[in-house]
Every structure is written in structure tokens, then in C-alpha cells.
Design a protein around this motif. Sequence first.
Motif, PDB file in Angstrom:
ATOM      1  N   MET A 195     -58.346 -67.659-138.827  1.00  0.00           N
ATOM      2  CA  MET A 195     -57.387 -68.798-139.007  1.00  0.00           C
ATOM      3  C   MET A 195     -56.180 -67.930-139.584  1.00  0.00           C
ATOM      4  SD  MET A 195     -57.556 -71.200-142.393  1.00  0.00           S
ATOM      5  CE  MET A 195     -56.396 -70.867-143.584  1.00  0.00           C
ATOM      6  N   SER A 196     -55.046 -68.096-138.724  1.00  0.00           N
ATOM      7  CA  SER A 196     -53.698 -67.292-139.177  1.00  0.00           C
ATOM      8  C   SER A 196     -52.994 -68.346-139.929  1.00  0.00           C
ATOM      9  CB  SER A 196     -53.012 -67.159-137.971  1.00  0.00           C
ATOM     10  OG  SER A 196     -52.658 -68.544-137.215  1.00  0.00           O
ATOM     11  N   ALA A 197     -51.947 -67.543-140.879  1.00  0.00           N
ATOM     12  CA  ALA A 197     -51.521 -68.353-141.906  1.00  0.00           C
ATOM     13  C   ALA A 197     -50.127 -69.032-141.303  1.00  0.00           C
ATOM     14  CB  ALA A 197     -51.093 -67.498-142.899  1.00  0.00           C
ATOM     15  N   ASP A 198     -49.383 -69.825-141.415  1.00  0.00           N
ATOM     16  CA  ASP A 198     -48.414 -70.572-140.992  1.00  0.00           C
ATOM     17  C   ASP A 198     -47.048 -69.899-141.617  1.00  0.00           C
ATOM     18  OD1 ASP A 198     -46.284 -72.130-140.068  1.00  0.00           O
ATOM     19  OD2 ASP A 198     -46.637 -73.942-141.435  1.00  0.00           O
ATOM     20  N   PRO A 199     -46.250 -69.189-140.661  1.00  0.00           N
ATOM     21  CA  PRO A 199     -45.125 -68.249-141.417  1.00  0.00           C
ATOM     22  C   PRO A 199     -44.330 -68.987-142.271  1.00  0.00           C
ATOM     23  CG  PRO A 199     -45.292 -68.104-138.796  1.00  0.00           C
ATOM     24  CD  PRO A 199     -46.290 -69.205-139.265  1.00  0.00           C
ATOM     25  N   GLU A 200     -44.033 -70.516-141.905  1.00  0.00           N
ATOM     26  CA  GLU A 200     -43.342 -71.255-142.958  1.00  0.00           C
ATOM     27  C   GLU A 200     -43.816 -71.214-144.331  1.00  0.00           C
ATOM     28  OE1 GLU A 200     -39.964 -72.819-144.535  1.00  0.00           O
ATOM     29  OE2 GLU A 200     -40.027 -71.918-142.567  1.00  0.00           O
ATOM     30  N   VAL A 201     -44.905 -71.474-144.271  1.00  0.00           N
ATOM     31  CA  VAL A 201     -45.751 -71.691-145.511  1.00  0.00           C
ATOM     32  C   VAL A 201     -45.627 -70.272-146.436  1.00  0.00           C
ATOM     33  CG1 VAL A 201     -48.150 -71.858-146.557  1.00  0.00           C
ATOM     34  CG2 VAL A 201     -47.273 -73.183-144.896  1.00  0.00           C
ATOM     35  N   LEU A 202     -45.760 -69.103-145.623  1.00  0.00           N
ATOM     36  CA  LEU A 202     -45.552 -67.684-146.121  1.00  0.00           C
ATOM     37  C   LEU A 202     -44.399 -67.486-146.684  1.00  0.00           C
ATOM     38  CD1 LEU A 202     -47.944 -65.431-143.943  1.00  0.00           C
ATOM     39  CD2 LEU A 202     -48.441 -66.598-146.017  1.00  0.00           C
ATOM     40  N   ARG A 203     -43.209 -67.906-145.935  1.00  0.00           N
ATOM     41  CA  ARG A 203     -41.943 -67.806-146.473  1.00  0.00           C
ATOM     42  C   ARG A 203     -41.738 -68.498-147.575  1.00  0.00           C
ATOM     43  NH1 ARG A 203     -40.754 -67.125-141.042  1.00  0.00           N
ATOM     44  NH2 ARG A 203     -40.617 -69.289-140.492  1.00  0.00           N
ATOM     45  N   ARG A 204     -42.108 -69.855-147.795  1.00  0.00           N
ATOM     46  CA  ARG A 204     -42.057 -70.514-148.945  1.00  0.00           C
ATOM     47  C   ARG A 204     -42.845 -70.058-150.129  1.00  0.00           C
ATOM     48  NH1 ARG A 204     -43.898 -76.481-148.018  1.00  0.00           N
ATOM     49  NH2 ARG A 204     -45.480 -75.790-149.378  1.00  0.00           N
ATOM     50  N   LEU A 205     -43.889 -69.416-149.774  1.00  0.00           N
ATOM     51  CA  LEU A 205     -44.754 -68.747-150.830  1.00  0.00           C
ATOM     52  C   LEU A 205     -43.879 -67.792-151.150  1.00  0.00           C
ATOM     53  CD1 LEU A 205     -47.096 -68.397-152.610  1.00  0.00           C
ATOM     54  CD2 LEU A 205     -48.119 -67.346-150.673  1.00  0.00           C
ATOM     55  N   ALA A 206     -43.366 -66.710-150.761  1.00  0.00           N
ATOM     56  CA  ALA A 206     -42.790 -65.633-150.820  1.00  0.00           C
ATOM     57  C   ALA A 206     -41.401 -65.979-151.781  1.00  0.00           C
ATOM     58  CB  ALA A 206     -42.279 -64.742-149.861  1.00  0.00           C
ATOM     59  N   ARG A 207     -40.760 -67.037-151.406  1.00  0.00           N
ATOM     60  CA  ARG A 207     -39.577 -67.525-152.167  1.00  0.00           C
ATOM     61  C   ARG A 207     -39.936 -67.889-153.360  1.00  0.00           C
ATOM     62  NH1 ARG A 207     -37.933 -69.945-147.361  1.00  0.00           N
ATOM     63  NH2 ARG A 207     -38.759 -71.783-147.787  1.00  0.00           N
ATOM     64  N   GLU A 208     -40.839 -68.782-153.563  1.00  0.00           N
ATOM     65  CA  GLU A 208     -41.091 -69.374-154.824  1.00  0.00           C
ATOM     66  C   GLU A 208     -41.880 -68.451-155.749  1.00  0.00           C
ATOM     67  OE1 GLU A 208     -43.686 -72.954-154.142  1.00  0.00           O
ATOM     68  OE2 GLU A 208     -41.910 -74.104-152.989  1.00  0.00           O
ATOM     69  N   SER A 209     -42.678 -67.480-155.369  1.00  0.00           N
ATOM     70  CA  SER A 209     -43.414 -66.453-156.364  1.00  0.00           C
ATOM     71  C   SER A 209     -42.298 -65.783-156.405  1.00  0.00           C
ATOM     72  CB  SER A 209     -44.522 -66.012-155.456  1.00  0.00           C
ATOM     73  OG  SER A 209     -44.032 -65.495-154.404  1.00  0.00           O
ATOM     74  N   GLY A 210     -41.350 -65.219-155.445  1.00  0.00           N
ATOM     75  CA  GLY A 210     -40.305 -64.231-155.886  1.00  0.00           C
ATOM     76  C   GLY A 210     -39.368 -64.792-157.030  1.00  0.00           C
ATOM     77  N   ARG A 211     -38.952 -66.185-156.828  1.00  0.00           N
ATOM     78  CA  ARG A 211     -38.100 -66.613-158.057  1.00  0.00           C
ATOM     79  C   ARG A 211     -38.969 -66.555-159.229  1.00  0.00           C
ATOM     80  NH1 ARG A 211     -38.608 -71.338-160.086  1.00  0.00           N
ATOM     81  NH2 ARG A 211     -39.918 -72.123-158.225  1.00  0.00           N
ATOM     82  N   LEU A 212     -40.115 -66.818-159.365  1.00  0.00           N
ATOM     83  CA  LEU A 212     -40.821 -67.052-160.587  1.00  0.00           C
ATOM     84  C   LEU A 212     -40.937 -65.481-161.230  1.00  0.00           C
ATOM     85  CD1 LEU A 212     -43.985 -69.432-159.835  1.00  0.00           C
ATOM     86  CD2 LEU A 212     -42.150 -69.706-161.509  1.00  0.00           C
ATOM     87  N   LEU A 213     -41.177 -64.435-160.300  1.00  0.00           N
ATOM     88  CA  LEU A 213     -41.250 -63.054-160.702  1.00  0.00           C
ATOM     89  C   LEU A 213     -39.917 -62.571-161.471  1.00  0.00           C
ATOM     90  CD1 LEU A 213     -42.974 -61.167-157.880  1.00  0.00           C
ATOM     91  CD2 LEU A 213     -43.832 -61.372-160.299  1.00  0.00           C
ATOM     92  N   GLY A 214     -38.903 -63.353-160.642  1.00  0.00           N
ATOM     93  CA  GLY A 214     -37.415 -63.160-161.521  1.00  0.00           C
ATOM     94  C   GLY A 214     -37.219 -63.818-162.716  1.00  0.00           C
ATOM     95  N   GLU A 215     -37.874 -64.949-162.614  1.00  0.00           N
ATOM     96  CA  GLU A 215     -37.853 -65.780-164.071  1.00  0.00           C
ATOM     97  C   GLU A 215     -38.869 -64.777-165.164  1.00  0.00           C
ATOM     98  OE1 GLU A 215     -39.063 -69.748-163.621  1.00  0.00           O
ATOM     99  OE2 GLU A 215     -37.315 -70.217-162.411  1.00  0.00           O
TER     100      GLU A 215
END
Length: 67
Positions: A1-21
Amino acid sequence: MSADPEVLRRLARESGRLLGELGVRPEDSAWIRQHAETIESLTRREPRPGLFARLRRLLLRVARKSR
């Protein structure tokens, strides 16, 4: 099963934002690298190296103790 690139981008953005917070700054390169490696690992198909060897050792230890 391969991960959807858009889902990974969204995950990276959201979790990156949380790390910044949480206060992780660009100078905290170890945290940033670990975060990126974790997200990248979601795209791998193979199991982590050594997982089966550790499981086998654990099962052998349990079997020895049960005797």
C-alpha cells in the motif's frame, strides 16, 4: 500500500505547524530531521530492519522461560 502524496504533504504541513506552536525552531535540526524521517517512513513498504529478528528472540526467550 503506497501513501497518497497529497495526504503526506498535508500531514507534514499540519504536524510542522504543531511543532512550531510547541516551540520547535529551525535551529532544532535534530527534531526537524526526526520529524521528516518519520513522515518519509510512511511511504516505505518494507518492515523496519531487524523487526523479525527481535520478535524471534523475544519468542525464544518466552519459550525458554515457559519450560
